[in-house]
Write a protein that holds these residues in place. Structure first.
Motif, PDB file in Angstrom:
ATOM      1  N   PHE A 113       0.827  -1.211   0.000  1.00 26.17           N
ATOM      2  CA  PHE A 113       0.000   0.000   0.000  1.00 26.17           C
ATOM      3  C   PHE A 113       0.861   1.260   0.000  1.00 26.17           C
ATOM      4  CE2 PHE A 113      -3.098  -3.072   1.709  1.00 26.17           C
ATOM      5  CZ  PHE A 113      -4.186  -2.792   0.901  1.00 26.17           C
ATOM      6  N   LEU A 114       1.967   1.240   0.742  1.00 21.36           N
ATOM      7  CA  LEU A 114       2.819   2.418   0.825  1.00 21.36           C
ATOM      8  C   LEU A 114       3.486   2.723  -0.519  1.00 21.36           C
ATOM      9  CD1 LEU A 114       3.913   4.618   2.693  1.00 21.36           C
ATOM     10  CD2 LEU A 114       5.820   3.111   3.259  1.00 21.36           C
ATOM     11  N   ALA A 146      -1.347   6.280   7.524  1.00 18.82           N
ATOM     12  CA  ALA A 146      -2.187   5.558   8.495  1.00 18.82           C
ATOM     13  C   ALA A 146      -3.080   4.551   7.786  1.00 18.82           C
ATOM     14  CB  ALA A 146      -3.035   6.552   9.289  1.00 18.82           C
ATOM     15  N   GLY A 147      -3.605   4.945   6.621  1.00 18.86           N
ATOM     16  CA  GLY A 147      -4.440   4.036   5.844  1.00 18.86           C
ATOM     17  C   GLY A 147      -3.672   2.805   5.388  1.00 18.86           C
ATOM     18  N   ALA A 148      -2.407   3.015   5.000  1.00 19.81           N
ATOM     19  CA  ALA A 148      -1.563   1.886   4.574  1.00 19.81           C
ATOM     20  C   ALA A 148      -1.344   0.917   5.728  1.00 19.81           C
ATOM     21  CB  ALA A 148      -0.227   2.405   4.043  1.00 19.81           C
ATOM     22  N   TYR A 149      -1.058   1.461   6.915  1.00 12.27           N
ATOM     23  CA  TYR A 149      -0.845   0.605   8.087  1.00 12.27           C
ATOM     24  C   TYR A 149      -2.133  -0.115   8.501  1.00 12.27           C
ATOM     25  CZ  TYR A 149       3.887   2.340   9.015  1.00 12.27           C
ATOM     26  OH  TYR A 149       5.231   2.617   8.926  1.00 12.27           O
ATOM     27  N   ILE A 150      -3.257   0.585   8.464  1.00  7.40           N
ATOM     28  CA  ILE A 150      -4.529  -0.025   8.854  1.00  7.40           C
ATOM     29  C   ILE A 150      -4.901  -1.156   7.887  1.00  7.40           C
ATOM     30  CG2 ILE A 150      -7.024   0.375   9.038  1.00  7.40           C
ATOM     31  CD1 ILE A 150      -6.312   3.212  10.087  1.00  7.40           C
ATOM     32  N   ASN A 210      -2.912  -2.583  -5.734  1.00  6.62           N
ATOM     33  CA  ASN A 210      -1.812  -1.631  -5.576  1.00  6.62           C
ATOM     34  C   ASN A 210      -0.954  -1.539  -6.835  1.00  6.62           C
ATOM     35  OD1 ASN A 210      -1.819  -0.566  -2.691  1.00  6.62           O
ATOM     36  ND2 ASN A 210      -1.991  -2.746  -2.312  1.00  6.62           N
ATOM     37  N   ALA A 211      -0.755  -2.667  -7.495  1.00  7.00           N
ATOM     38  CA  ALA A 211      -0.024  -2.650  -8.769  1.00  7.00           C
ATOM     39  C   ALA A 211      -0.789  -1.816  -9.801  1.00  7.00           C
ATOM     40  CB  ALA A 211       0.183  -4.071  -9.279  1.00  7.00           C
ATOM     41  N   LEU A 212      -2.124  -1.905  -9.774  1.00  6.29           N
ATOM     42  CA  LEU A 212      -2.947  -1.129 -10.697  1.00  6.29           C
ATOM     43  C   LEU A 212      -2.841   0.364 -10.407  1.00  6.29           C
ATOM     44  CD1 LEU A 212      -5.025  -1.222 -12.993  1.00  6.29           C
ATOM     45  CD2 LEU A 212      -6.824  -1.395 -11.260  1.00  6.29           C
TER      46      LEU A 212
END
Length: 314
Positions: A113-114, A146-150, A210-212
């Motif tokens: 995600f990051l 924060a969204g990536a970690y969640i 995430n690749a997209l």
């Protein structure tokens, strides 16, 4: 005896890389070197970004979190490898295996995600340079991280729960160097059909979505670069994206091979080699990739060295 009547295991045996005693010391030295370089590079990158005001920008904010993830990522796996190679201790308790699996999944999913967030950041920086700091304000940056970690944490909880609600019976030898999904599924004495459907769907979703996002971001970046009038400006702008593209290509390429390609010809031995890349090699390479191709990081590093030399003379 039916498989479901066998004794439930309370621990596992990690088979590791090799049973050849002559290879254990060379392997130990290689992995120890990789681990030390990884920690030095990633911790050094975080410190460099924190102490240098010129690097207090959204791009380096995300990069510092990538370095934190890489340091944690390899620390979940490499100490276990070193312990096994140094002491010959291959046993790992059920709880330790579950914990290792969970934190490994948190780091891997969060990094996916990051990297997508970093691609979006590069798109905003190149397509709207004048509004970049306004759009990518601190509140949005923290929200994205924060969204990536969640998302990474939520996925890890789902993946770990699905995996470790399976039954593991008499055979407790994991033909791998850490508790990863493919060898655990092969070891289970339960019917793994429904579990595999959930886990594979989640894994495919995390990797592919995430690749997209990264692909779309870079297609838009290329479009923005091609619209620039100056050829020198185009080359300079594109060069700033090369490091991120390199890191993304290596990371997602190995993940796709490991978790998306499930061909019958793929063996656990091949998985071991690929896993070394994304658990040990990539966390070591990321700070090198970003620092060697980044003029701002090199300038900041030279300033730190200069200050250190001045303080030593005083």
């Amino acid at each position: 005896m039916a498989k479901n009547n066998l004794t439930t295991v309370t621990g596992f045996i990690l088979m590791g890389f090799t049973n050849n005693p002559k290879l254990k010391i060379p392997f130990f030295m290689v992995f120890l070197s990789f681990y030390l370089v990884t920690l030095l590079g990633n911790v050094g990158m975080v410190i460099l970004i924190q102490v240098n005001v010129q690097l207090h920008t959204p791009m380096y904010f995300f990069l510092s979190h990538l370095s934190i993830l890489d340091a944690c990522y390899t620390s979940v796996i490499t100490p276990q490898i070193l312990t096994t190679l140094a002491t010959g201790k291959t046993a790992i308790s059920y709880g330790q295996c579950t914990t290792q699996f969970f934190f490994f999944t948190v780091c891997a999913a969060t990094e996916c995600f990051l990297l997508a967030v970093m691609a979006f950041d590069r798109y905003i920086a190149i397509s709207n340079p004048l509004l970049y700091t306004v759009v990518m304000n601190p509140r949005l940056c923290w929200s994205l991280v924060a969204g990536a970690y969640i998302c990474g944490m939520s996925g890890a909880i789902l993946r770990t729960t699905c995996t470790f609600t399976l039954s593991f019976c008499d055979d407790n030898q994991i033909n791998f160097f850490f508790c990863d999904l493919p060898p655990l599924l092969k070891l289970s004495c339960s019917d793994t059909t429904h579990t595999e459907i959930v886990i594979v769907f989640f894994g495919n979703f995390v990797i592919l979505i995430n690749a997209l996002v990264i692909l779309i971001s870079y297609l838009l970046i290329i479009k923005a670069i091609m619209s620039m009038k100056s050829s020198g400006g185009r080359a300079k702008t594109f060069s700033t994206c090369i490091s991120h593209l390199t890191a993304v290509g290596i990371f997602f390429g190995t993940l796709m091979f490991m978790y998306l390609w499930t061909g019958s010809g793929k063996s656990l031995e091949e998985d071991k080699v690929v896993s070394v890349f994304y658990t040990v090699v990539i966390p070591m390479l990321n700070p090198l990739i970003y620092s060697l191709r980044n003029k701002d990081v090199k300038v900041a590093f030279k300033k730190i060295i200069g200050r250190f030399q001045v303080s030593q003379r005083m």
